[in-house]
Design a protein around this motif. Sequence first.
Motif, short mmCIF file in Angstrom:
data_model
loop_
_atom_site.label_atom_id
_atom_site.label_comp_id
_atom_site.label_asym_id
_atom_site.label_seq_id
_atom_site.Cartn_x
_atom_site.Cartn_y
_atom_site.Cartn_z
N THR A 63 7.52 -5.84 23.74
CA THR A 63 8.30 -4.62 23.54
C THR A 63 9.32 -4.85 22.43
O THR A 63 9.95 -5.91 22.36
CB THR A 63 9.04 -4.22 24.83
N VAL A 64 9.47 -3.85 21.57
CA VAL A 64 10.40 -3.96 20.44
C VAL A 64 11.84 -3.85 20.92
O VAL A 64 12.21 -2.91 21.63
CB VAL A 64 10.12 -2.86 19.40
N LYS A 65 12.66 -4.82 20.52
CA LYS A 65 14.09 -4.79 20.82
C LYS A 65 14.88 -4.32 19.61
O LYS A 65 15.73 -3.43 19.71
CB LYS A 65 14.57 -6.18 21.25
N ASN A 66 14.60 -4.91 18.45
CA ASN A 66 15.26 -4.53 17.21
C ASN A 66 14.28 -4.67 16.05
O ASN A 66 13.31 -5.43 16.13
CB ASN A 66 16.49 -5.41 16.93
N VAL A 67 14.55 -3.94 14.98
CA VAL A 67 13.74 -4.03 13.76
C VAL A 67 14.67 -4.33 12.59
O VAL A 67 15.71 -3.68 12.43
CB VAL A 67 12.97 -2.73 13.49
N PHE A 68 14.30 -5.32 11.78
CA PHE A 68 15.11 -5.72 10.63
C PHE A 68 14.26 -5.77 9.37
O PHE A 68 13.07 -6.11 9.43
CB PHE A 68 15.73 -7.10 10.86
N ALA A 69 14.87 -5.47 8.25
CA ALA A 69 14.21 -5.63 6.95
C ALA A 69 14.59 -6.99 6.38
O ALA A 69 15.78 -7.31 6.26
CB ALA A 69 14.64 -4.52 6.00
N ILE A 70 13.59 -7.79 6.04
CA ILE A 70 13.83 -9.09 5.41
C ILE A 70 13.89 -8.93 3.89
O ILE A 70 14.81 -9.43 3.24
CB ILE A 70 12.72 -10.09 5.79
N GLY B 15 0.80 -1.22 0.00
CA GLY B 15 0.00 0.00 0.00
C GLY B 15 0.83 1.27 0.00
O GLY B 15 0.29 2.37 -0.07
N PHE B 16 2.15 1.14 0.11
CA PHE B 16 3.05 2.28 0.00
C PHE B 16 4.38 1.75 -0.52
O PHE B 16 4.60 0.55 -0.62
CB PHE B 16 3.23 3.00 1.34
N LYS B 17 5.28 2.67 -0.88
CA LYS B 17 6.60 2.27 -1.36
C LYS B 17 7.65 2.54 -0.30
O LYS B 17 7.62 3.58 0.35
CB LYS B 17 6.95 3.03 -2.65
N PRO B 18 8.61 1.62 -0.14
CA PRO B 18 8.68 0.33 -0.82
C PRO B 18 7.79 -0.69 -0.12
O PRO B 18 7.68 -0.70 1.10
CB PRO B 18 10.15 -0.05 -0.66
N GLU B 19 7.13 -1.55 -0.90
CA GLU B 19 6.45 -2.69 -0.30
C GLU B 19 7.53 -3.57 0.30
O GLU B 19 8.61 -3.73 -0.27
CB GLU B 19 5.64 -3.42 -1.36
N ARG B 20 7.24 -4.16 1.45
CA ARG B 20 8.35 -4.78 2.17
C ARG B 20 7.89 -5.84 3.16
O ARG B 20 6.70 -5.95 3.48
CB ARG B 20 9.12 -3.70 2.92
N ILE B 21 8.87 -6.60 3.64
CA ILE B 21 8.67 -7.58 4.70
C ILE B 21 9.66 -7.26 5.80
O ILE B 21 10.87 -7.16 5.56
CB ILE B 21 8.88 -9.02 4.19
N MET B 22 9.15 -7.08 7.01
CA MET B 22 9.97 -6.66 8.14
C MET B 22 9.90 -7.70 9.25
O MET B 22 8.99 -8.53 9.30
CB MET B 22 9.49 -5.31 8.67
N ARG B 23 10.86 -7.61 10.16
CA ARG B 23 10.84 -8.48 11.34
C ARG B 23 11.16 -7.65 12.57
O ARG B 23 12.14 -6.90 12.60
CB ARG B 23 11.85 -9.62 11.22
N ILE B 24 10.30 -7.77 13.58
CA ILE B 24 10.55 -7.17 14.89
C ILE B 24 11.09 -8.24 15.82
O ILE B 24 10.46 -9.30 15.97
CB ILE B 24 9.26 -6.58 15.49
#
Length: 467
Positions: free
Chosen positions: A383-390, A366-375
């Motif tokens: 609670t979020v520790k780290n965020v990564f782009a897959i 629905g927006f650019k870039p379309e993506r897959i992420m991992r928290i």
Amino acid sequence: MKKIIILALLSLNASAQFLASAPPTEIEIKVNNANNISEVLKLAAIARGKKDYKGFEQAMEKAVRLKPHVPILSYQLAQAYALNDSKTKAFDTLIGIQKQGIYFDLAIDPSFDNIKSYPVFNYIKENIDVNGEHHGSGVQSFNISKSFSGLLFESLAFDANSQSFLMGSIRDGRIIKIAAKDGEISTLIEPTKGGLEGPWSSIDMAIDEKNDILWVASSAISQFGKISKESSGLSAIFKYKLSNGQLLQSFKIPGKKGPSLFSAIHLTNKGELFIVDPLNKAVLKIGKGDKQISLAFSTPKYNSLRSITADETGEILYLSDSEQGIIVISLKTQKFITIENSGSLSLLGITDLIYDDNGLIFIQNGFKPERIMRIELKADKATVKNVFAIESAHPLFNSPSYGVVIGQGLYYIANSQIPKTNRMGGLLSGQQWQDMYVLSSAKHYQEQSSLDYKKQIKSYKNSSGVN
């Protein structure tokens, strides 16, 4: 006497300032009174069309206050600031977009012509351009020929017993098997009959290999080819024998009269099936051994529920809301915690949510870039520790949707065909069906190098005294 004169002068000065200030424009008054996002955006378009850039700016500020986590609105606000010569605000807004990993092509946008000569603009543009570059390891696993993609196979699961992928059709409800070894396609469940009893569209699936069970969430939505006035809005869960597709049982909502939509299901390790019904802002449940669907909980605060998953204990649920973020629910305490959108994390447009390795994998479009992420989550699992782009900006991405984890890989639909269709599931004018691709990506892609880079940045800031 002096005191009276001073007070009189102050009063005259205040009156003069009041008289000198320009009265509010018609757009300003309407924007101030508007509380509906559609109305505000209409006013913004009118102001921009009239080259009333101050009015455009005020309208977009209101729009962002109403919907603070929608990237296109923030971008339009940056345009308004630039057109109204509010340079600093334009730069700050663009930096915020860049930090969330969002991409827009600034080079071709004339809205920024009057700030493009500034070095800071080029710096921001270069960093936003990086957001639009491909990142990841995604490779093709298999595809569905464009001859069949019009059946809208929009759900994906994996059967470890037969080593096969399953895909469900929105258009006619059938479920097909794709052998992981050679890609051979066979039909597990024939096209559904519709009517008042269903099944209808196959929306989502959950697999219980141990008990040879396939759970299917089915709803009579407008894209279903056999939709009727009588069946529209009906939903049910259908329980099949996984090995041969035999229908074992159906579950409808007891006493339900209004419309419903089952957008996602998840089977926990405790054998409980949870069902998302966004139309009714509710999560339903079929407990282990239950004969009917019951209400797990309702969520009146959240208006855009979509996906659901659970941790390995089955005691913590995670729900995605396309505007609010990710909701964490403890089934023991019934406590709700929200992982919210932030300056560095956009959780908008999540189409699928998967718990894995004490983290959450989510697919966004629905927006650019379309993506897959991992928290990566902390020990509290909330609670979020780290965020990564897959995976991000893959050349085959066009509305990526459902996925499934198999070992160290994530398999997912890269190019949903739904955006090509009209409300009834037919092909839009000017569109063409395409081969549907299922890709696989490493679920922990370059995580260690990402952590090392963050440590380097932190060390540099500490040594240089930069906050």
